[in-house]
Design a protein around this motif. Structure first.
Motif, PDB file in Angstrom:
ATOM      1  N   LEU A  92      -2.454 -54.851   0.410  1.00  0.00           N
ATOM      2  CA  LEU A  92      -3.640 -54.278   1.050  1.00  0.00           C
ATOM      3  C   LEU A  92      -3.949 -54.960   2.382  1.00  0.00           C
ATOM      4  O   LEU A  92      -4.433 -54.322   3.307  1.00  0.00           O
ATOM      5  CB  LEU A  92      -4.854 -54.377   0.111  1.00  0.00           C
ATOM      6  N   LYS A  93      -3.638 -56.251   2.483  1.00  0.00           N
ATOM      7  CA  LYS A  93      -3.853 -56.963   3.752  1.00  0.00           C
ATOM      8  C   LYS A  93      -2.867 -56.522   4.821  1.00  0.00           C
ATOM      9  O   LYS A  93      -3.070 -56.767   6.010  1.00  0.00           O
ATOM     10  CB  LYS A  93      -3.734 -58.475   3.526  1.00  0.00           C
ATOM     11  N   ALA A  94      -1.781 -55.869   4.406  1.00  0.00           N
ATOM     12  CA  ALA A  94      -0.749 -55.417   5.349  1.00  0.00           C
ATOM     13  C   ALA A  94      -0.982 -53.972   5.823  1.00  0.00           C
ATOM     14  O   ALA A  94      -0.081 -53.355   6.396  1.00  0.00           O
ATOM     15  CB  ALA A  94       0.627 -55.542   4.705  1.00  0.00           C
ATOM     16  N   ASN A  95      -2.182 -53.455   5.591  1.00  0.00           N
ATOM     17  CA  ASN A  95      -2.570 -52.107   6.050  1.00  0.00           C
ATOM     18  C   ASN A  95      -1.599 -51.006   5.592  1.00  0.00           C
ATOM     19  O   ASN A  95      -0.965 -50.343   6.414  1.00  0.00           O
ATOM     20  CB  ASN A  95      -2.709 -52.077   7.581  1.00  0.00           C
ATOM     21  N   PRO A  96      -1.495 -50.782   4.296  1.00  0.00           N
ATOM     22  CA  PRO A  96      -0.586 -49.746   3.809  1.00  0.00           C
ATOM     23  C   PRO A  96      -1.087 -48.347   4.130  1.00  0.00           C
ATOM     24  O   PRO A  96      -2.269 -48.143   4.420  1.00  0.00           O
ATOM     25  CB  PRO A  96      -0.588 -49.975   2.293  1.00  0.00           C
ATOM     26  N   ASN A  97      -0.188 -47.391   4.053  1.00  0.00           N
ATOM     27  CA  ASN A  97      -0.531 -45.981   4.278  1.00  0.00           C
ATOM     28  C   ASN A  97      -0.951 -45.367   2.940  1.00  0.00           C
ATOM     29  O   ASN A  97      -0.128 -45.208   2.032  1.00  0.00           O
ATOM     30  CB  ASN A  97       0.689 -45.245   4.843  1.00  0.00           C
ATOM     31  N   PHE A  98      -2.219 -45.015   2.828  1.00  0.00           N
ATOM     32  CA  PHE A  98      -2.740 -44.465   1.568  1.00  0.00           C
ATOM     33  C   PHE A  98      -2.420 -42.984   1.404  1.00  0.00           C
ATOM     34  O   PHE A  98      -2.745 -42.392   0.381  1.00  0.00           O
ATOM     35  CB  PHE A  98      -4.256 -44.675   1.491  1.00  0.00           C
ATOM     36  N   LYS A  99      -1.790 -42.384   2.402  1.00  0.00           N
ATOM     37  CA  LYS A  99      -1.461 -40.961   2.315  1.00  0.00           C
ATOM     38  C   LYS A  99       0.000 -40.721   1.905  1.00  0.00           C
ATOM     39  O   LYS A  99       0.496 -39.611   1.973  1.00  0.00           O
ATOM     40  CB  LYS A  99      -1.787 -40.260   3.633  1.00  0.00           C
ATOM     41  N   ILE A 100       0.681 -41.781   1.509  1.00  0.00           N
ATOM     42  CA  ILE A 100       2.004 -41.625   0.899  1.00  0.00           C
ATOM     43  C   ILE A 100       1.774 -41.538  -0.605  1.00  0.00           C
ATOM     44  O   ILE A 100       1.143 -42.420  -1.202  1.00  0.00           O
ATOM     45  CB  ILE A 100       2.915 -42.817   1.240  1.00  0.00           C
ATOM     46  N   TYR A 101       2.271 -40.470  -1.207  1.00  0.00           N
ATOM     47  CA  TYR A 101       1.968 -40.210  -2.614  1.00  0.00           C
ATOM     48  C   TYR A 101       3.202 -40.389  -3.505  1.00  0.00           C
ATOM     49  O   TYR A 101       4.334 -40.296  -3.052  1.00  0.00           O
ATOM     50  CB  TYR A 101       1.402 -38.792  -2.776  1.00  0.00           C
ATOM     51  N   LYS A 126     -12.306 -50.387  -2.575  1.00  0.00           N
ATOM     52  CA  LYS A 126     -12.840 -51.037  -1.365  1.00  0.00           C
ATOM     53  C   LYS A 126     -12.096 -50.576  -0.111  1.00  0.00           C
ATOM     54  O   LYS A 126     -12.489 -50.892   0.996  1.00  0.00           O
ATOM     55  CB  LYS A 126     -12.698 -52.557  -1.470  1.00  0.00           C
ATOM     56  N   THR A 127     -10.999 -49.865  -0.284  1.00  0.00           N
ATOM     57  CA  THR A 127     -10.137 -49.467   0.827  1.00  0.00           C
ATOM     58  C   THR A 127     -10.474 -48.047   1.293  1.00  0.00           C
ATOM     59  O   THR A 127     -11.435 -47.439   0.826  1.00  0.00           O
ATOM     60  CB  THR A 127      -8.662 -49.516   0.405  1.00  0.00           C
ATOM     61  N   LYS A 128      -9.625 -47.527   2.167  1.00  0.00           N
ATOM     62  CA  LYS A 128      -9.795 -46.148   2.661  1.00  0.00           C
ATOM     63  C   LYS A 128      -9.170 -45.114   1.732  1.00  0.00           C
ATOM     64  O   LYS A 128      -9.071 -43.944   2.087  1.00  0.00           O
ATOM     65  CB  LYS A 128      -9.169 -46.025   4.052  1.00  0.00           C
ATOM     66  N   ILE A 129      -8.746 -45.513   0.562  1.00  0.00           N
ATOM     67  CA  ILE A 129      -8.105 -44.584  -0.372  1.00  0.00           C
ATOM     68  C   ILE A 129      -9.080 -43.473  -0.752  1.00  0.00           C
ATOM     69  O   ILE A 129     -10.285 -43.701  -0.848  1.00  0.00           O
ATOM     70  CB  ILE A 129      -7.607 -45.347  -1.628  1.00  0.00           C
ATOM     71  N   ASP A 130      -8.563 -42.280  -0.931  1.00  0.00           N
ATOM     72  CA  ASP A 130      -9.404 -41.128  -1.282  1.00  0.00           C
ATOM     73  C   ASP A 130      -9.641 -41.136  -2.789  1.00  0.00           C
ATOM     74  O   ASP A 130      -8.749 -40.815  -3.565  1.00  0.00           O
ATOM     75  CB  ASP A 130      -8.697 -39.834  -0.848  1.00  0.00           C
ATOM     76  N   VAL A 131     -10.865 -41.483  -3.204  1.00  0.00           N
ATOM     77  CA  VAL A 131     -11.152 -41.565  -4.643  1.00  0.00           C
ATOM     78  C   VAL A 131     -11.141 -40.195  -5.297  1.00  0.00           C
ATOM     79  O   VAL A 131     -11.015 -40.088  -6.523  1.00  0.00           O
ATOM     80  CB  VAL A 131     -12.499 -42.275  -4.942  1.00  0.00           C
ATOM     81  N   ASN A 132     -11.253 -39.140  -4.500  1.00  0.00           N
ATOM     82  CA  ASN A 132     -11.271 -37.781  -5.049  1.00  0.00           C
ATOM     83  C   ASN A 132      -9.961 -37.025  -4.843  1.00  0.00           C
ATOM     84  O   ASN A 132      -9.913 -35.798  -5.011  1.00  0.00           O
ATOM     85  CB  ASN A 132     -12.433 -36.990  -4.449  1.00  0.00           C
ATOM     86  N   HIS A 133      -8.907 -37.748  -4.497  1.00  0.00           N
ATOM     87  CA  HIS A 133      -7.614 -37.088  -4.312  1.00  0.00           C
ATOM     88  C   HIS A 133      -7.173 -36.431  -5.616  1.00  0.00           C
ATOM     89  O   HIS A 133      -7.273 -37.020  -6.698  1.00  0.00           O
ATOM     90  CB  HIS A 133      -6.562 -38.105  -3.863  1.00  0.00           C
ATOM     91  N   VAL A 134      -6.664 -35.211  -5.507  1.00  0.00           N
ATOM     92  CA  VAL A 134      -6.184 -34.461  -6.670  1.00  0.00           C
ATOM     93  C   VAL A 134      -4.659 -34.451  -6.647  1.00  0.00           C
ATOM     94  O   VAL A 134      -4.050 -34.061  -5.646  1.00  0.00           O
ATOM     95  CB  VAL A 134      -6.722 -33.012  -6.652  1.00  0.00           C
ATOM     96  N   ASN A 135      -4.034 -34.877  -7.742  1.00  0.00           N
ATOM     97  CA  ASN A 135      -2.572 -34.912  -7.780  1.00  0.00           C
ATOM     98  C   ASN A 135      -1.981 -33.555  -8.172  1.00  0.00           C
ATOM     99  O   ASN A 135      -2.705 -32.575  -8.354  1.00  0.00           O
ATOM    100  CB  ASN A 135      -2.075 -36.051  -8.694  1.00  0.00           C
ATOM    101  N   ASN A 136      -0.656 -33.515  -8.301  1.00  0.00           N
ATOM    102  CA  ASN A 136       0.022 -32.242  -8.597  1.00  0.00           C
ATOM    103  C   ASN A 136      -0.328 -31.681  -9.976  1.00  0.00           C
ATOM    104  O   ASN A 136      -0.102 -30.498 -10.238  1.00  0.00           O
ATOM    105  CB  ASN A 136       1.542 -32.418  -8.499  1.00  0.00           C
TER     106      ASN A 136
END
Length: 201
Positions: A92-101, A126-136
């Motif tokens: 998380l300190k390395a700024n990961p991409n939260f839009k890779i699924y 605590k991050t920018k992750i989308d808590v309401n993301h809907v998976n496949n």
């Protein structure tokens, strides 16, 4: 690119938990993004091995925290799903991409919620992750914490954390069934109360 036999040294060092050799290879400019037969980078292997010390060395050296293996996992996705808390914090300190699924179209948060990794969920919200993301599968993290759990204290706490951090309790599954309806059907009375207090219908 896959590792040639003569380039496998870093992969082998990580697999054998040889921290000193990993340090030496990093100093000698080893290829950090070399892949094994399953397209795993050294950092991915260290994450799977839950080897926090070697993961730290690789991350500090600039290893790609977003590299996907053949199963579409990244170090972040795997650490979340398997509860690798120390490694997750470093990633998380390395700024990961939260839009890779992952291969299910999900974030790290969804399997973490499902599997009862309370501290991982606490870190991820605590991050920018989308808590309401809907998976496949048509499920959010909150939905999985209801549908795929035993309704016990860990999942009750996770659902509370998700709701306190913006989770919408009324996003239905792919069949139009709400988390509240699933909780009632499974007789998860504590979860029913938590959801109702949050305005679930």
């Amino acid at each position: 690119m896959l590792a040639k036999p003569e380039e496998r040294t870093l992969i082998d060092a990580v697999n054998s938990h040889n921290k000193e050799l990993v340090q030496t290879l990093i100093k000698n400019k080893a290829q950090l993004e070399i892949r094994d037969s399953r397209k795993r980078t050294p950092l991915m292997i260290a994450t799977e091995n839950n080897d926090a010390e070697i993961a730290r060395l690789l991350i500090e050296a600039g290893a790609d925290v977003n590299a996907q293996d053949q199963k579409q996992d990244t170090p972040l996705l795997y650490a979340g799903a398997e509860g690798r808390l120390l490694i997750l914090r470093m990633i998380l300190k390395a700024n990961p991409n939260f839009k890779i699924y992952n291969r299910f179209g999900g974030t790290a948060l969804i399997p973490a919620a499902e599997k009862g990794h309370v501290d991982v969920v606490r870190e991820l919200v605590k991050t920018k992750i989308d808590v309401n993301h809907v998976n496949n599968l048509g499920w959010t993290a909150l939905m999985e914490a209801v549908v795929l759990s035993n309704g016990g204290p860990k999942h009750q706490e996770i659902i509370q954390i998700l709701l306190e951090n913006g989770a919408d309790p009324n996003i239905p599954d792919g069949d139009g069934v709400t988390a509240l309806a699933h909780a009632k059907r499974k007789h998860f009375n504590e979860i029913v109360q938590i959801l109702q207090k949050a305005g679930a219908k």
